[in-house]
Design a protein around this motif. Structure first.
Motif, short mmCIF file in Angstrom:
data_model
loop_
_atom_site.label_atom_id
_atom_site.label_comp_id
_atom_site.label_asym_id
_atom_site.label_seq_id
_atom_site.Cartn_x
_atom_site.Cartn_y
_atom_site.Cartn_z
N PHE A 164 -4.57 -14.91 2.34
CA PHE A 164 -4.97 -13.58 2.63
C PHE A 164 -3.69 -12.51 2.05
N LEU A 165 -2.48 -13.00 2.42
CA LEU A 165 -1.44 -12.46 1.61
C LEU A 165 -1.59 -12.39 0.01
N ALA A 166 -1.85 -13.47 -0.47
CA ALA A 166 -2.23 -13.78 -1.93
C ALA A 166 -3.17 -12.32 -2.43
N LEU A 167 -4.18 -12.09 -1.64
CA LEU A 167 -5.29 -11.29 -1.91
C LEU A 167 -4.61 -10.08 -1.83
N GLY A 168 -3.67 -9.69 -0.79
CA GLY A 168 -2.92 -8.35 -0.58
C GLY A 168 -2.13 -8.15 -1.72
N TRP A 169 -1.51 -9.10 -2.35
CA TRP A 169 -0.52 -8.94 -3.64
C TRP A 169 -1.50 -8.75 -4.85
N PHE A 170 -2.63 -9.23 -4.95
CA PHE A 170 -3.39 -9.16 -6.01
C PHE A 170 -3.98 -7.66 -5.84
N SER A 171 -4.30 -7.15 -4.79
CA SER A 171 -4.77 -5.60 -4.61
C SER A 171 -3.88 -4.71 -4.83
N LYS A 172 -2.52 -5.08 -5.01
CA LYS A 172 -1.73 -4.29 -5.49
C LYS A 172 -1.00 -4.46 -6.83
N ALA A 173 -1.52 -5.69 -7.61
CA ALA A 173 -0.90 -5.95 -8.88
C ALA A 173 -1.24 -5.04 -9.84
N ALA A 174 -2.19 -4.09 -9.70
CA ALA A 174 -2.68 -3.37 -11.12
C ALA A 174 -1.67 -2.19 -11.11
N CYS A 175 -0.79 -2.00 -9.93
CA CYS A 175 0.06 -0.90 -9.81
C CYS A 175 1.35 -1.36 -10.40
N ILE A 176 1.61 -2.53 -10.82
CA ILE A 176 2.93 -2.92 -11.30
C ILE A 176 2.78 -3.55 -12.91
N GLN A 177 1.54 -3.01 -13.51
CA GLN A 177 1.37 -3.11 -14.99
C GLN A 177 2.26 -2.44 -15.63
N GLN A 178 2.72 -3.03 -16.86
CA GLN A 178 3.58 -1.91 -17.69
C GLN A 178 2.70 -1.71 -18.89
N ALA A 179 3.04 -0.58 -19.69
CA ALA A 179 2.73 -0.22 -21.01
C ALA A 179 3.54 0.72 -21.57
N PRO A 180 3.34 0.85 -22.98
CA PRO A 180 4.25 1.59 -23.89
C PRO A 180 3.99 3.21 -23.58
N SER A 204 -4.53 8.25 -13.33
CA SER A 204 -4.47 8.04 -11.98
C SER A 204 -4.71 6.47 -11.40
N ARG A 205 -4.17 5.58 -12.22
CA ARG A 205 -4.54 4.16 -11.93
C ARG A 205 -4.23 3.92 -10.26
N GLN A 206 -3.34 4.44 -9.88
CA GLN A 206 -2.65 4.04 -8.39
C GLN A 206 -3.91 4.42 -7.65
N TYR A 207 -4.99 5.50 -7.78
CA TYR A 207 -5.97 5.81 -6.78
C TYR A 207 -7.20 4.99 -7.54
N VAL A 208 -7.44 5.27 -8.81
CA VAL A 208 -8.95 4.47 -9.08
C VAL A 208 -8.89 3.14 -9.00
N ALA A 209 -7.58 2.44 -9.01
CA ALA A 209 -7.52 1.07 -8.74
C ALA A 209 -7.36 0.75 -7.34
N MET A 210 -7.03 1.73 -6.61
CA MET A 210 -6.73 1.56 -5.10
C MET A 210 -5.76 0.69 -4.90
N CYS A 211 -4.80 0.54 -5.67
CA CYS A 211 -3.59 -0.29 -5.68
C CYS A 211 -2.13 0.44 -5.22
N TYR A 212 -2.48 1.72 -4.76
CA TYR A 212 -1.07 2.41 -4.20
C TYR A 212 -0.28 1.40 -3.25
N SER A 213 0.90 1.44 -3.41
CA SER A 213 2.16 1.00 -2.57
C SER A 213 3.00 2.06 -2.47
N ASP A 214 3.83 2.35 -1.24
CA ASP A 214 4.68 3.27 -1.20
C ASP A 214 6.01 2.66 -1.85
N THR A 215 6.14 1.36 -1.82
CA THR A 215 7.27 0.74 -2.42
C THR A 215 7.63 0.85 -3.67
#
Length: 527
Positions: free
Chosen positions: A59-75, A89-100
């Motif tokens: 379940f911690l792995a599921l938690g990481w994957f739920s946030k993974a979309a917010c650490i993707q990089q792009a030019p 607004s990827r952080q809201y649409v993908a529901m991956c927002y993390s304060d960190t």
């Protein structure tokens, strides 16, 4: 084949596939409930603790994957410079927002700055500026600094896989938080005792998959669970140290001292309570005092911001405002003006919660268990506080499974609480950006609050009808109680009569688990 000569079995251990209807039905997917004549507790490798920790890792792995979309990089920068891909607004649409992730830059960690020393000017809505510092308690702030140091060292090492510093930082933070949550589950499983499988619900909670990495709260849950474990092992000084360190990460572990105070007063165990309280104060001061002396303004930032912030979107006060149009206790405030009346009201309501929990602890016919009172107090704090950040619900998970191990009820609450994240993200997206109206979000918050209130009511019912308590069993009184376990009631003589335990009319009736509650408030096996 002949039977083994050693056929000892841990028959006292609760087996959920036999005793819990929901778990019994779920067990059909792997062969059904354990057999009537099966030997329990003799598995060499897949012990309950190892299975539960493996479930927690899943379940911690599921938690990481739920946030993974917010650490993707792009030019996204000039000349194709790489950056976080938060476009649309990827952080809201993908529901991956993390304060960190945003805090890495907002707290100036990307500059390598030491928290509480580094300051910056932040512009207010009225155009003026406010000097800002790190806004977290000391252990949480130093944890961020240590994680940043590791991330920068990783980024500088050419032989390691490369990524954006903020992505590396998130992964370092997530690894530490995962370890802290595993400590939480480990301590909870030990505290559960014969009902060790109850901690599997904490490991597999939907809230873990959503909020394990939303903020830094697993640090506090690890210290809090460790403090309760030390108390249960009759090590009050170690319990105090761990609770004090937890209070330096998030303040809530220090709330446990309240229930322990009343229970120790009722049982005549004040010496142990003073040891715990003094150790907690010493540990908290040992961590905070250097920062307070060296950087007083930075240290006080956490308290300043908490006094100046208004009602959080998840608070009951904002829910009322959302549905009624109420402008709040303080009305319209100027930028930076603290909501004095709201602060006073929330504090007063929490004081009333403390008084109520203390009264129940002192006067219940049978002494309540530590976990029951801790859950009631922390839940009361969250319900009356002006801030209930979504990850704060992690605080309740270990306490809930220890206080009220009813799988279906707890799973229903956790699911509702986790699903609050969906309308929250789409409310933040904004109606103009195809988001949801505020009332969709606040309605789910109201459901979450109602679910927590229902659990509190059921725990109170369980306290006043201890024969319905699934944790008390035979000689087992309070697995978290430590020196309080099996202790007789011995309130001080100076205590008013109305604050002393009330006699129970059915105090000697056996419960369904072969438990008899004696006149001294202890549980003893029948027969």
């Amino acid at each position: 084949m002949p039977l083994a000569p050693d056929r000892r079995s841990a028959d006292w251990r609760d087996v959920p596939s036999r005793t819990d209807p929901l778990v019994g039905r779920l067990s059909e997917t792997i062969g059904g409930p354990i057999g009537r004549h099966a030997v329990v507790g003799r598995t060499r490798f897949f012990t309950p603790m190892r299975v539960i920790l493996m479930l927690a890792i899943v379940f911690l792995a599921l938690g990481w994957f739920s946030k993974a979309a917010c650490i993707q990089q792009a030019p996204v920068g000039t000349e194709g410079a790489l950056g976080l891909d938060w476009g649309g607004s990827r952080q809201y649409v993908a529901m991956c927002y993390s304060d960190t992730v945003p805090l890495y830059g907002a707290e100036r960690l990307d500059q390598g700055a030491f928290p509480y020393k580094k300051w910056w000017d932040e512009e207010k809505p009225d155009g003026s500026t406010q000097r800002r510092y790190m806004e977290y308690p000391v252990i949480s702030g130093l944890y961020q600094y240590a994680s940043m140091t590791v991330a920068k060292a990783w980024h500088a090492a050419s032989f390691l896989p490369g990524a954006l510093q903020v992505a590396l930082y998130f992964n370092v933070v997530a690894l530490g938080l995962a370890l802290a949550w595993l400590v939480t589950i480990w301590a909870t499983a030990i505290l559960a005792g014969r009902r060790v499988w109850d901690s599997a619900l904490a490991a597999c909670s939907p809230l873990v998959a959503v909020h394990a990495f939303t903020n830094f709260d697993p640090l506090a849950t690890g210290f809090a669970a460790g403090g309760l474990l030390a108390w249960s092992r009759k090590r009050p000084v170690l319990a105090g140290v761990l609770l004090g360190l937890g209070g330096a990460a998030k303040l809530y572990p220090l709330l446990f001292l309240g229930p322990l105070l009343v229970l120790c007063l009722r049982s005549g165990k004040m010496r142990e309570w003073f040891q715990t309280a003094l150790a907690a104060a010493a540990a908290w001061l040992a961590v905070n005092l250097p920062i307070l002396v060296l950087f007083p303004r930075g240290w006080a930032e956490f308290f300043r911001l908490n006094s100046e912030r208004g009602a959080d979107p998840d608070s009951i006060y904002n829910v009322i405002s959302s549905f009624t149009g109420w402008s709040g206790f303080d009305g319209q405030l100027l930028p930076g003006e603290p909501p004095s009346i709201l602060n006073a009201v929330s504090l007063l309501l929490f004081v009333l919660v403390c008084v109520g929990v203390g009264y129940v602890a002192a006067t219940a016919p049978v002494r309540p268990r530590v976990a029951q009172l801790c859950f009631l107090l922390v839940a009361g704090f969250l319900l009356t506080n002006k801030v209930w950040s979504p990850q704060y619900s992690l605080w309740l998970i270990p306490l809930a499974v220890l206080a009220f191990p009813h799988t279906r009820i707890l799973l229903a609450w956790m699911t509702v609480d986790a699903l609050v994240w969906v309308p929250r993200m789409y409310y933040y997206l904004g109606e103009s950006n195809k988001g949801l109206p505020e009332q969709w979000f606040t309605a789910t918050v109201l459901l979450r609050d109602a679910a927590v209130v229902v659990i509190c009511v059921l725990i109170l019912r369980q306290i006043y009808r201890p024969g319905t308590d699934l944790v008390r069993f035979g000689f087992i009184d309070d697995p978290v109680g430590g020196v309080l376990d099996q202790a007789k009631d011995d309130p001080p003589k100076w205590l008013p009569q109305f604050l002393k335990p009330k006699a129970a009319a059915s105090a000697t009736e056996p419960s369904g688990d072969g438990l008899r509650l004696g006149d001294d408030g202890r549980s003893t096996p029948v027969g």
